[in-house]
Design a protein around this motif. Structure first.
Motif, PDB file in Angstrom:
ATOM      1  N   THR A 285       0.828  -1.208   0.000  1.00 12.22           N
ATOM      2  CA  THR A 285       0.000   0.000   0.000  1.00 12.22           C
ATOM      3  C   THR A 285       0.859   1.252   0.000  1.00 12.22           C
ATOM      4  O   THR A 285       0.591   2.214  -0.733  1.00 12.22           O
ATOM      5  CB  THR A 285      -0.925  -0.004   1.233  1.00 12.22           C
ATOM      6  N   LEU A 288       2.513   1.758  -3.466  1.00 10.94           N
ATOM      7  CA  LEU A 288       1.570   2.298  -4.448  1.00 10.94           C
ATOM      8  C   LEU A 288       1.311   3.777  -4.200  1.00 10.94           C
ATOM      9  O   LEU A 288       1.209   4.576  -5.136  1.00 10.94           O
ATOM     10  CB  LEU A 288       0.258   1.511  -4.403  1.00 10.94           C
ATOM     11  N   THR A 289       1.218   4.155  -2.924  1.00 11.90           N
ATOM     12  CA  THR A 289       0.989   5.559  -2.578  1.00 11.90           C
ATOM     13  C   THR A 289       2.172   6.419  -2.996  1.00 11.90           C
ATOM     14  O   THR A 289       1.989   7.584  -3.400  1.00 11.90           O
ATOM     15  CB  THR A 289       0.760   5.696  -1.060  1.00 11.90           C
ATOM     16  N   LYS A 356      -3.093  -0.694 -11.037  1.00 10.40           N
ATOM     17  CA  LYS A 356      -2.919  -0.130  -9.702  1.00 10.40           C
ATOM     18  C   LYS A 356      -4.221  -0.093  -8.903  1.00 10.40           C
ATOM     19  O   LYS A 356      -4.240  -0.501  -7.740  1.00 10.40           O
ATOM     20  CB  LYS A 356      -2.295   1.260  -9.809  1.00 10.40           C
ATOM     21  N   PRO A 357      -5.339   0.376  -9.482  1.00  5.84           N
ATOM     22  CA  PRO A 357      -6.595   0.369  -8.702  1.00  5.84           C
ATOM     23  C   PRO A 357      -7.086  -1.038  -8.368  1.00  5.84           C
ATOM     24  O   PRO A 357      -7.714  -1.252  -7.333  1.00  5.84           O
ATOM     25  CB  PRO A 357      -7.586   1.110  -9.609  1.00  5.84           C
ATOM     26  N   SER A 360      -5.199  -2.002  -5.482  1.00  2.00           N
ATOM     27  CA  SER A 360      -5.678  -1.201  -4.346  1.00  2.00           C
ATOM     28  C   SER A 360      -6.972  -1.779  -3.779  1.00  2.00           C
ATOM     29  O   SER A 360      -7.199  -1.732  -2.564  1.00  2.00           O
ATOM     30  CB  SER A 360      -5.896   0.252  -4.776  1.00  2.00           C
ATOM     31  N   THR A 363      -5.802  -4.651  -1.624  1.00  2.00           N
ATOM     32  CA  THR A 363      -5.277  -4.205  -0.331  1.00  2.00           C
ATOM     33  C   THR A 363      -6.394  -3.648   0.554  1.00  2.00           C
ATOM     34  O   THR A 363      -6.330  -3.758   1.783  1.00  2.00           O
ATOM     35  CB  THR A 363      -4.189  -3.135  -0.523  1.00  2.00           C
ATOM     36  N   LEU A 364      -7.423  -3.074  -0.058  1.00  2.18           N
ATOM     37  CA  LEU A 364      -8.581  -2.605   0.710  1.00  2.18           C
ATOM     38  C   LEU A 364      -9.268  -3.781   1.407  1.00  2.18           C
ATOM     39  O   LEU A 364      -9.635  -3.693   2.591  1.00  2.18           O
ATOM     40  CB  LEU A 364      -9.565  -1.877  -0.212  1.00  2.18           C
ATOM     41  N   THR A 494      -5.636   4.482   2.796  1.00  2.00           N
ATOM     42  CA  THR A 494      -4.750   4.702   1.648  1.00  2.00           C
ATOM     43  C   THR A 494      -5.269   3.984   0.401  1.00  2.00           C
ATOM     44  O   THR A 494      -5.131   4.492  -0.723  1.00  2.00           O
ATOM     45  CB  THR A 494      -3.331   4.220   1.974  1.00  2.00           C
ATOM     46  N   SER A 495      -5.860   2.810   0.593  1.00  2.00           N
ATOM     47  CA  SER A 495      -6.415   2.088  -0.558  1.00  2.00           C
ATOM     48  C   SER A 495      -7.595   2.853  -1.159  1.00  2.00           C
ATOM     49  O   SER A 495      -7.711   2.980  -2.385  1.00  2.00           O
ATOM     50  CB  SER A 495      -6.857   0.680  -0.131  1.00  2.00           C
ATOM     51  N   SER A 498      -6.312   5.781  -3.132  1.00  2.00           N
ATOM     52  CA  SER A 498      -5.791   5.386  -4.442  1.00  2.00           C
ATOM     53  C   SER A 498      -6.925   5.093  -5.416  1.00  2.00           C
ATOM     54  O   SER A 498      -6.883   5.514  -6.588  1.00  2.00           O
ATOM     55  CB  SER A 498      -4.898   4.144  -4.289  1.00  2.00           C
ATOM     56  N   ILE A 499      -7.948   4.400  -4.940  1.00  2.00           N
ATOM     57  CA  ILE A 499      -9.107   4.088  -5.794  1.00  2.00           C
ATOM     58  C   ILE A 499      -9.836   5.367  -6.196  1.00  2.00           C
ATOM     59  O   ILE A 499     -10.246   5.537  -7.357  1.00  2.00           O
ATOM     60  CB  ILE A 499     -10.052   3.122  -5.056  1.00  2.00           C
TER      61      ILE A 499
END
Length: 507
Positions: A285, A288-289, A356-357, A360, A363-364, A494-495, A498-499
């Motif tokens: 996470t 990716l951020t 990436k999404p 994400s 990870t969410l 953070t997920s 990103s989304i």
């Protein structure tokens, strides 16, 4: 049939068989036996106190012509004790199970002993070890714990001193420990070896008072060493920075990503040491951020996990915590899944803004799982054992490579929830994780090694390595629930960010 003691073949017992303390310690249920105590003077009072201190429900009949007031006062609180003021007669032993002679008359004591022997009763004669069948030794009592001390009748004073030492050394709270161990023993359902290990771990704390000074010295010495190392490194780096322009220029030219990921890797490894999970999802996470593509982020995570899982797997191997049948079922499918996932994610590296999404979202989901585990109070019921181990390994390896983490949370949690033994499941998953991380890392390097942001990967590896030696010590001093709640909320936040960023750009 009469049983005779074994000898050395010559009919004569060896010195080793005849010397030393020949007493066999037993603990008697005096509340179920009838003890006859002859004598109610000072010696009789001492014997009665010894009996009642260790067995308040002891059934005792006292026979004596003269009775001290202290004896009468003591027995007032014990209705099961009977006092008969009269001279001793041999028929007084007809209902006895044990006999204690505590008179100051040697001839009377001999008569009592002879009467007891005729009835095959065990007898203790005060201050006459040679006439005793058993001794009332010094007893250390801490709740349900009792320790009997015997000097074979040679030195009651030494026995009393040892009693004082043990009374001072053993904490009163040990009775609580015994009750908790009894409760623990009732819950253990594994094999004998597992029960022994669990009880050994639980009782290891009992030796701490004995080794307290030694442990404190070791801990202090260890901290002195580590502090010296840290201070020495700080001094060297400061001196180089101040005196060597080349070193200063080199440090200033290092990509800032290295320092960011160095700190992040250290923090994430500390969290993983505290709660035993989440290193992969937190590192992924964060990566990716910070703008890393999913494949580069996952590669950094897998490379940093090779050493940690290798060490953990080796330790579990030494402790015999590996289920080799389960290991073989997980290894090959897991490696295939890891290589496939790494290959697929690397192939889509140029489409990272779309992948990436997706990562994400994954990870969410893991963040929600961590948060739920933190607040979940009731234990889930175990179901039937998972039978499709190969499919579980394949899915776990693939998802782990694609999402940067999940092998432990998916495979381990599924095995335990399915009824597998937690200790053997953990050891097997840790050892197999080493090979999964290795295969995934090799695939990532071959596919995208030339485009990877290596300063970020190097920082993550070094940071996690620096945290490993101290993570376990810190974990015992931090609230696991608090950390899991915080990690779950951070990963979810953070997920979602990103989304949301992807959604704003796309729509």
């Amino acid at each position: 049939m009469t049983l005779l003691p074994r000898n050395n073949g010559s009919g004569i017992l060896s010195a080793a068989q005849t010397e030393g303390n020949q007493l066999f310690p037993v603990f008697l249920k005096l509340n179920q036996l009838h003890t006859v105590l002859i004598g109610a003077g000072n010696v009789g009072l001492e014997k009665l106190q010894a009996l009642l201190n260790n067995s308040p429900q002891a059934k005792v009949t006292i026979i004596a012509l003269e009775i001290l007031p202290e004896v009468t006062a003591l027995t007032a609180d014990y209705p099961q004790i009977t006092i008969i003021q009269k001279a001793f007669e041999e028929d007084d032993l007809n209902t006895a199970d044990l006999v204690v002679a505590a008179t100051n008359n040697p001839q009377l004591n001999d008569y009592i002993r002879q009467s007891a022997r005729e009835r095959k009763l065990l007898i203790n004669v005060a201050d006459k070890p040679d006439l005793c069948d058993f001794y009332l030794g010094s007893i250390v009592k801490k709740g349900d714990l009792k320790i009997a001390i015997s000097t074979n009748g040679k030195s009651p004073t030494v026995a009393k001193r040892l009693k004082e030492v043990l009374n001072d050394g053993l904490p009163d709270e040990i009775d609580t420990s015994l009750q908790q161990l009894s409760d623990l023993r009732a819950t253990l359902k594994g094999d004998f070896a597992y029960k022994v290990k669990a009880l050994n771990e639980a009782t290891a704390v009992l030796v701490k008072p004995v080794e307290k000074q030694k442990s404190e010295f070791k801990n202090t010495f260890r901290w002195v060493i580590w502090s010296t190392i840290v201070v020495s490194i700080a001094v060297v780096v400061t001196a180089l920075w101040a005196q060597d322009p080349g070193f200063r220029t080199y440090v200033q030219n290092v990509d800032p990503l290295f320092y960011y990921f160095l700190g992040a890797g250290f923090v994430f490894a500390m969290i993983d040491g505290a709660i035993g999970m989440s290193y992969g999802v937190t590192s992924q996470t964060f990566s990716l951020t910070m703008g890393l593509p999913p494949a580069s982020a996952s590669m950094g995570v897998h490379l940093s996990e090779i050493m940690s899982n290798g060490i953990a797997g080796w330790m579990h191997y030494r402790l015999r915590n590996i289920n080799w049948k389960l290991f073989k079922l997980l290894l090959i499918p897991g490696a295939i899944g890891a290589v496939t996932g790494a290959y697929l994610l690397s192939s889509l590296e140029e489409y990272s803004k779309y992948t990436k999404p997706v990562v994400s979202v994954y990870t969410l989901i893991l963040g929600i799982v961590i948060f739920r585990k933190a607040i979940e109070k009731k234990k889930r019921k175990k179901g039937d054992k998972v039978k499709r181990i190969q499919l579980l390994g394949l899915a776990g390896g693939f998802i782990d490579a694609v999402g940067g983490g999940g092998w432990g949370s998916i495979v381990l949690s599924t095995l335990i929830a399915g009824g597998r033994h937690p200790r053997f499941s953990l050891g097997t998953v840790k050892l197999s994780r080493f090979f999964i991380a290795l295969m995934g890392s090799v695939t990532f390097i071959l596919m995208i090694g030339h485009t990877t942001k290596w300063p970020a990967v190097a920082g993550l590896i070094l940071g996690s390595a620096l945290a490993s030696p101290i993570a376990a010590r810190i974990s015992n001093r931090i609230s696991t629930k608090a950390i899991m709640v915080a990690v779950g909320l951070i990963v979810i936040g953070t997920s979602l960010k990103s989304i949301y960023g992807f959604a704003v750009k796309f729509f």
